[in-house]
Design an enzyme around this catalytic site. Structure first.
Site, PDB file in Angstrom:
ATOM      1  N   ARG A  90       0.629  -1.136   0.049  1.00  0.00           N
ATOM      2  CA  ARG A  90      -0.242   0.361   0.000  1.00  0.00           C
ATOM      3  C   ARG A  90       0.296   1.340  -0.194  1.00  0.00           C
ATOM      4  NH1 ARG A  90      -5.305  -0.823   1.891  1.00  0.00           N
ATOM      5  NH2 ARG A  90      -6.459  -2.357   0.651  1.00  0.00           N
TER       6      ARG A  90
ATOM      7  N   ARG B 279      -3.188   6.544   0.510  1.00  0.00           N
ATOM      8  CA  ARG B 279      -3.795   7.794   1.793  1.00  0.00           C
ATOM      9  C   ARG B 279      -2.222   8.790   2.004  1.00  0.00           C
ATOM     10  NH1 ARG B 279      -8.661   5.209   3.049  1.00  0.00           N
ATOM     11  NH2 ARG B 279      -7.370   4.003   3.417  1.00  0.00           N
TER      12      ARG B 279
ATOM     13  N   ARG C  67      -6.084  11.360  -6.728  1.00  0.00           N
ATOM     14  CA  ARG C  67      -6.685  11.908  -6.820  1.00  0.00           C
ATOM     15  C   ARG C  67      -7.489  12.397  -6.519  1.00  0.00           C
ATOM     16  NH1 ARG C  67      -9.689   7.711  -0.951  1.00  0.00           N
ATOM     17  NH2 ARG C  67      -9.863  10.331  -0.319  1.00  0.00           N
TER      18      ARG C  67
ATOM     19  N   ASP D  67      -6.541  -2.329  -7.452  1.00  0.00           N
ATOM     20  CA  ASP D  67      -7.340  -2.187  -6.950  1.00  0.00           C
ATOM     21  C   ASP D  67      -7.495  -4.594  -6.912  1.00  0.00           C
ATOM     22  OD1 ASP D  67      -8.117  -1.998  -3.785  1.00  0.00           O
ATOM     23  OD2 ASP D  67      -9.161  -3.735  -4.226  1.00  0.00           O
TER      24      ASP D  67
ATOM     25  N   TYR E  81     -15.276 -11.627  -0.747  1.00  0.00           N
ATOM     26  CA  TYR E  81     -15.781 -10.055  -0.935  1.00  0.00           C
ATOM     27  C   TYR E  81     -16.660 -10.653  -2.479  1.00  0.00           C
ATOM     28  CZ  TYR E  81     -11.875  -7.385   0.605  1.00  0.00           C
ATOM     29  OH  TYR E  81     -11.500  -6.040   1.432  1.00  0.00           O
TER      30      TYR E  81
HETATM   31  O1  CP3 Z   1       0.528   0.536  -3.110  1.00  0.00           O
HETATM   32  C1  CP3 Z   1      -0.073  -0.538  -3.566  1.00  0.00           C
HETATM   33  O2  CP3 Z   1       0.139  -0.984  -2.798  1.00  0.00           O
HETATM   34  C2  CP3 Z   1      -1.101  -0.849  -4.205  1.00  0.00           C
HETATM   35  C3  CP3 Z   1      -2.273  -1.043  -5.037  1.00  0.00           C
HETATM   36  C4  CP3 Z   1      -3.245  -1.194  -3.686  1.00  0.00           C
HETATM   37  C5  CP3 Z   1      -4.103  -1.073  -2.951  1.00  0.00           C
HETATM   38  N1  CP3 Z   1      -5.596  -2.302  -3.094  1.00  0.00           N
HETATM   39  C6  CP3 Z   1      -5.282   0.309  -3.511  1.00  0.00           C
HETATM   40  C7  CP3 Z   1      -5.895   0.533  -2.417  1.00  0.00           C
HETATM   41  C8  CP3 Z   1      -2.983  -3.022  -3.440  1.00  0.00           C
HETATM   42  C9  CP3 Z   1      -1.987  -4.192  -3.435  1.00  0.00           C
HETATM   43  C10 CP3 Z   1      -3.806  -3.678  -3.289  1.00  0.00           C
HETATM   44  C11 CP3 Z   1      -4.653  -4.719  -2.667  1.00  0.00           C
HETATM   45  C12 CP3 Z   1      -6.086  -4.784  -1.596  1.00  0.00           C
HETATM   46  N2  CP3 Z   1      -7.512  -4.321  -2.056  1.00  0.00           N
HETATM   47  C13 CP3 Z   1      -6.708  -6.318  -1.308  1.00  0.00           C
HETATM   48  C14 CP3 Z   1      -5.105  -7.270  -1.213  1.00  0.00           C
HETATM   49  C15 CP3 Z   1      -3.800  -6.137  -0.169  1.00  0.00           C
HETATM   50  C16 CP3 Z   1      -4.509  -6.291   1.595  1.00  0.00           C
HETATM   51  O3  CP3 Z   1      -4.518  -4.898   2.056  1.00  0.00           O
HETATM   52  O4  CP3 Z   1      -4.839  -7.051   2.248  1.00  0.00           O
HETATM   53  C17 CP3 Z   1      -7.735  -6.309  -0.530  1.00  0.00           C
HETATM   54  C18 CP3 Z   1      -8.153  -6.634   0.792  1.00  0.00           C
HETATM   55  C19 CP3 Z   1      -7.961  -5.025  -1.359  1.00  0.00           C
HETATM   56  C20 CP3 Z   1      -9.624  -4.412  -0.888  1.00  0.00           C
HETATM   57  C21 CP3 Z   1      -9.818  -2.729  -0.728  1.00  0.00           C
HETATM   58  N3  CP3 Z   1      -9.316  -1.870  -1.663  1.00  0.00           N
HETATM   59  C22 CP3 Z   1      -9.703  -2.881   0.902  1.00  0.00           C
HETATM   60  C23 CP3 Z   1     -10.233  -3.554   1.559  1.00  0.00           C
HETATM   61  C24 CP3 Z   1     -10.272  -0.406   0.740  1.00  0.00           C
HETATM   62  C25 CP3 Z   1     -10.561  -0.465   1.889  1.00  0.00           C
HETATM   63  C26 CP3 Z   1      -9.248   0.002   2.809  1.00  0.00           C
HETATM   64  C27 CP3 Z   1      -8.863   1.468   3.187  1.00  0.00           C
HETATM   65  O5  CP3 Z   1      -8.378   1.233   3.708  1.00  0.00           O
HETATM   66  O6  CP3 Z   1     -10.036   2.076   3.376  1.00  0.00           O
HETATM   67  C28 CP3 Z   1      -9.959  -0.851  -0.845  1.00  0.00           C
HETATM   68  C29 CP3 Z   1      -9.406   0.478  -1.471  1.00  0.00           C
HETATM   69  C30 CP3 Z   1      -7.954   1.136  -0.675  1.00  0.00           C
HETATM   70  N4  CP3 Z   1      -6.966  -0.021  -2.846  1.00  0.00           N
HETATM   71  C31 CP3 Z   1      -7.180   2.130  -0.858  1.00  0.00           C
HETATM   72  C32 CP3 Z   1      -6.119   1.975  -2.096  1.00  0.00           C
HETATM   73  C33 CP3 Z   1      -4.718   3.466  -1.897  1.00  0.00           C
HETATM   74  C34 CP3 Z   1      -7.981   3.031  -0.675  1.00  0.00           C
HETATM   75  C35 CP3 Z   1      -8.993   3.953  -1.164  1.00  0.00           C
HETATM   76  C36 CP3 Z   1      -8.939   5.736  -0.914  1.00  0.00           C
HETATM   77  O7  CP3 Z   1      -9.161   6.043  -0.637  1.00  0.00           O
HETATM   78  O8  CP3 Z   1      -7.683   6.288  -1.897  1.00  0.00           O
END
Ligand code: CP3
Length: 340
Positions: free
Chosen positions: A21, A25, A34, A71, A147
């Site tokens: 990640r 943010r 964003r 994602d 999911y």
């Molecule tokens: O920088 C990186 O790692 C690359 C980008 C990336 C994102 N999601 C961006 C993201 C990667 C590799 C993921 C994978 C992902 N997405 C996973 C597996 C990894 C893990 O963390 O276990 C999962 C379970 C998801 C599903 C997902 N996407 C969730 C549960 C959420 C909300 C979580 C939150 O913190 O709000 C997301 C959104 C998400 N994916 C964000 C980012 C940067 C936050 C979105 C935002 O508000 O900008």
């Protein structure tokens, strides 16, 4: 490429490091892009902007690898499901898959519609320095179907687990379908230019051991073998979160095992360290303190110095971590592993 060499356990001048990640943010520069994009999904679908945020941690933090900004849930989205990211709740599907009938709604050619991801990869590769790697990724079939079946994040996994114990064939049918898409999706990412792939199994720990191997690991292994046969030069990283107690049965055709922060690195080294390079595993909240970060980097270095290792966090970086501390973590890893 030092990161790729490290994945194959070749000697490197220092131990490479990146953070799960890392494009996110905690970076004001990410928040600005964003904002321009409107929302998270629009950002994922805009190759120019997605490439820009992918590259930010390379320039700002100094990590050795970029991870594609996207994602895991774009797969079910492009299989035809209705995905929204809701404030304070995270991802929500309004139309979860729970019956044989529901399965018929899914489109098997999602990998053909994920063109915005491949376009993003091509733009990143044009701009990324030659000595930095680009990591592509997918969710593990199991994490994706939790999911798709639950429709949102869950604490109990009761809907998907009820199906596992009452209608296992339905769950396997969905897993097979998603696994096929995942294989072709990773293949297309590789053809577009990624140097490494990682499979995220974030909800691995929801399953008891025999069910974990039956409903998740076997499908991850199938994906890994498929990719390995066609692209032996592309390292594969497996990241099943929270299964430290199952390590004695981990095997398969991959290169790097991602260790989560709840699994002691010494234990992972004992069980897997002579067969796989290990990635990880600083507890992400240590990044709130430079002292706590230093203590962990030194101790991980001690544990792993005679074994293949890639530094990372044991899960994703949190949004309120100071950017300065993330930079400190990365430069400390370089400094400590270079000098000794
Ligand atoms: O920088 C990186 O790692 C690359 C980008 C990336 C994102 N999601 C961006 C993201 C990667 C590799 C993921 C994978 C992902 N997405 C996973 C597996 C990894 C893990 O963390 O276990 C999962 C379970 C998801 C599903 C997902 N996407 C969730 C549960 C959420 C909300 C979580 C939150 O913190 O709000 C997301 C959104 C998400 N994916 C964000 C980012 C940067 C936050 C979105 C935002 O508000 O900008």
């Amino acid at each position: 490429m030092i990161f790729v060499d490290a994945c194959f356990n070749k000697p490197t001048p220092y131990t490479p490091v990146w953070m799960m990640r890392q494009a996110g943010r905690y970076l004001p520069e990410y928040m600005a892009v964003r904002e321009e994009a409107g929302d998270f999904l629009s950002l994922c679908k805009d190759p120019e902007k997605a490439a820009e945020v992918t590259l930010q941690p390379i320039d700002i933090i100094g990590v050795d690898a970029a991870i594609l900004f996207s994602d895991i849930l774009v797969i079910p989205l492009e299989m035809g499901m209705d995905l929204k990211f809701e404030k304070g709740e995270g991802p929500v599907f309004s139309d979860p898959i729970r019956t044989k009938e529901d399965l018929k709604r899914l489109k098997p050619d999602a990998h053909e519609r994920l063109t915005y991801v491949y376009d993003t990869i091509r733009i990143i590769k044009e701009r990324l320095a030659d000595d930095k790697a680009l990591i592509g990724f997918t969710g593990a079939p199991w994490t994706l179907i939790t999911y798709m079946i639950e429709g949102r994040g869950t604490k109990t996994y009761n809907i998907v687990k009820k199906l596992i114990y009452t209608e296992p064939e339905l769950v396997h049918a969905l897993l097979r379908e998603v696994t096929e898409v995942v294989k072709l999706y990773l293949e297309k990412q590789i053809e577009a230019g990624v140097d490494v792939v990682q499979i995220f199994d974030s909800w691995a720990a929801a399953l008891e051991k025999p069910k974990y191997f039956e409903f998740s690991w076997n499908y991850m292994k199938e994906v890994a073998s498929y990719i390995k046969k066609k692209y032996p030069h592309i390292p594969i990283i497996m990241f099943p979160k929270g299964i430290g107690a199952y390590l004695d049965e981990i095997d398969g055709d991959f290169d790097v095992f991602g260790v989560d922060w709840g699994t002691p690195m010494a234990l992972a080294k004992e069980k897997l360290g002579d067969r796989y390079v290990l990635q990880g595993n600083m507890e992400p909240c240590r990044l709130y303190s430079k002292e706590a970060t230093k203590e962990c980097v030194e101790s991980l270095y001690e544990t792993m110095q005679n074994r293949g290792h890639i530094f990372n966090l044991g899960h994703g970086i949190l949004p309120d971590v100071p950017v300065e501390n993330a930079k400190y973590f990365v430069s400390l890893v370089h400094e400590i592993t270079k000098e000794k």
